[in-house]
Design an enzyme around this catalytic site. Structure first.
Site: not given
Ligand code: NAD
Length: 503
Positions: A267, A192
């Site tokens: 992550e 996804k």
């Molecule tokens: P997000 O958590 O909003 O979304 C990530 C993914 O999860 C998207 O595909 C989203 O559609 C999905 N999602 C949202 N709600 C969900 C649910 N209830 N069930 C299942 N899936 C769901 O994050 P974002 O805005 O896309 O990315 C930013 C975040 O990601 C920041 O906190 C950043 O630090 C983190 N990040 C971490 C790493 C790492 O390697 N540690 C790398 C990149 C980004």
């Protein structure tokens, strides 16, 4: 002239996003779609299918069949190695097209392709690296502990159907960090992508078929967290969830996985410190590198951004002067313009959030040195925020505790090494940390004391073979290297008596 990205969209030939189930591309059963608006202009770039629960069920069952009935988990190692290397080559061949798609998705400028970790080249290297693991992920043969002579051994077997959920900010690398170990170990996948970076990922998936991946091994469900993500993380036939994204969604995944005790890798975000001592090799370079992590390319929307600069009082003003100068030099705007270095914020929700954090930091007593505002004119329609530096920050302020995910650096002064370590570790996160010093013993002393998954001494880099992940609330498990590969396997113990004597 008003900025428009539509000619680039037409040149790349971007088409609406569909779901991939058992090798067939199709819209959602109920025809639901989501429109992607570009973060730099607000223009409609394209639509993607929104997979509902029945679409997700189709995709998970396709992955289940491809796992249970094969042939993928039982293919010979040589076949999988060849496929992963072929795919890495295809990624490299399509690098230009993929960078253009990414610019249309999340607004990351083409100029950022020169930085290793978020590049297509790094993603290709991740596939090459994992190809090397295919014939090396094995078990052990162990001696009898008691009883008659017997053989005891362990097998490492693929974990099964993996739900791989991606964020929007680094689609090349994060796709690779999940799909490569899953395929290397013989798992099947339901992927996804983020709704804010779908087109890039769909193209990467199409190249898997060109490399020869059998139908059903990687399936794709597109759409937002609700309904698509929710249907995936609660599906009983998923064995493992591999997630990169925010801490809030990470917590939701842990809760949802409890029902069927799925394996979970997370992550998540960070609030990473960088510690600058007076004996740093170059204070200016330390300031530029730190400021670079919160401005260049992603405008601070990077999990590893070093957003808390802990700077010794003796070099504080020098550090701040260089950070301020760099803030003024960062260019933003059309991601296809080679002179543009930084991106807009991904959506208006994130724009409002960052501006709110900037306002409250000032209310709480931090000093705004530069930035914190939006540009006007041509760029007013985009989610841009000028690179921002705060001084006079205390570690208990919101700006020092919350992951901002925007171009904001908080500078906190310190006087002693112990004080610096205490400030650095006083956070709920633990993803990364940096330190700048020429004292080798201090460097390793602090590398031990800092509670973070990656510690960079006078610089850092993400590479395919290095474990990457977080302490504390920055995650569970690691990507990259042996630990990541093993996280896509189950360990099985197999015993057999070698004589008639009881074991
Ligand atoms: P997000 O958590 O909003 O979304 C990530 C993914 O999860 C998207 O595909 C989203 O559609 C999905 N999602 C949202 N709600 C969900 C649910 N209830 N069930 C299942 N899936 C769901 O994050 P974002 O805005 O896309 O990315 C930013 C975040 O990601 C920041 O906190 C950043 O630090 C983190 N990040 C971490 C790493 C790492 O390697 N540690 C790398 C990149 C980004």
């Amino acid at each position: 002239m008003t900025l428009t990205l539509l000619p680039h969209r037409d040149k790349v030939g971007l088409t609406d996003g569909e779901l991939l189930v058992a090798g067939a591309w199709r819209p959602a059963r109920d025809g639901a779609t989501w429109t992607h608006r570009h973060p730099a202009t607000g223009e409609e770039i394209g639509t993607i299918a929104v997979a509902g629960p029945s679409d997700v069920d189709d995709a998970v069952r396709a992955a289940r069949r491809a796992f249970d009935d094969g042939p993928w988990p039982r293919t010979r190692a040589g076949q999988r190695i060849g496929l992963l290397h072929r795919y890495a080559d295809l990624l490299r061949e399509h690098a230009e097209e993929l960078r253009a798609l990414q610019a249309l998705d999340n607004g990351i400028p083409l100029s950022f392709g020169g930085i290793y970790a978020p590049s297509v080249g790094a993603a290709a290297d991740v596939f090459d690296h994992h190809a090397g693991w295919v014939d090396k992920v094995g078990g052990e043969t162990l001696p009898p502990y008691q009883g008659g002579d017997h053989l005891a051994m362990t097998f490492r077997e693929p974990i099964g159907v993996v739900a791989a959920i991606l964020p929007w900010n680094a689609p090349f690398l994060l796709f690779a960090q999940k799909v490569a170990p899953a395929l290397a170990t013989g798992c099947t996948v339901v992927l996804k992508p983020s709704e804010y970076a779908t087109f890039t990922v769909l193209r990467m998936v199409r190249l898997l078929a060109e490399a020869g991946l059998p139908d059903g091994v990687v399936n794709v469900v597109t759409g937002p967290g609700d309904p698509t993500g929710e249907a995936l993380i609660t599906h009983p036939l998923v064995d493992k969830i591999s997630f990169t994204g925010s801490r809030a969604v990470g917590r939701r995944i842990v809760a949802a996985s409890a029902a069927t005790l799925k394996r979970v890798s997370l992550e998540l975000g960070g609030k990473s410190p960088t510690l600058v001592f007076p004996d740093a090799p170059d204070i200016g370079l330390a300031a530029m590198t730190t400021m670079g992590t919160v401005t260049m390319g992603l405008s601070g929307q990077a999990c590893v951004a070093h957003t808390r600069a802990l700077v010794h009082r003796d070099v504080h003003d020098q550090f701040v002067a260089v950070a301020q100068m760099m803030a003024g030099a960062v260019t933003y705007g059309d991601p296809f313009d080679a002179g543009v270095l930084a991106s807009p914020l991904i959506n208006t929700r994130q724009l409002d959030r960052v501006l709110g954090l900037v306002d409250r930091a000032q209310e709480q007593g931090a000093t705004l040195v530069t930035g914190g505002t939006r540009p006007d004119g041509d760029l007013a329609a985009g989610n841009f925020v000028r690179p921002t530096v705060f001084t006079g920050v205390r570690n208990d302020m919101e700006i020092a505790r919350e992951e901002v995910f925007g171009p904001v650096l908080a500078v906190i002064p310190f006087e002693s090494e112990d004080e610096a370590v205490a400030l650095a570790n006083d956070t709920e996160y633990g993803l990364g940390a940096g330190l700048y010093t020429t004292d080798v013993r201090r460097a390793f002393r602090l590398a031990r004391r800092l509670r973070a998954g990656t510690v960079g001494i006078n610089g850092f880099q993400i590479e395919p073979h290095l474990p990457f992940g977080g302490f504390k609330q920055s995650g569970l498990g690691r990507e990259g290297g042996r630990s990541a590969v093993e996280a896509y396997t189950e360990l099985k113990t197999v015993l057999m008596p070698l004589t008639d004597e009881l074991m």
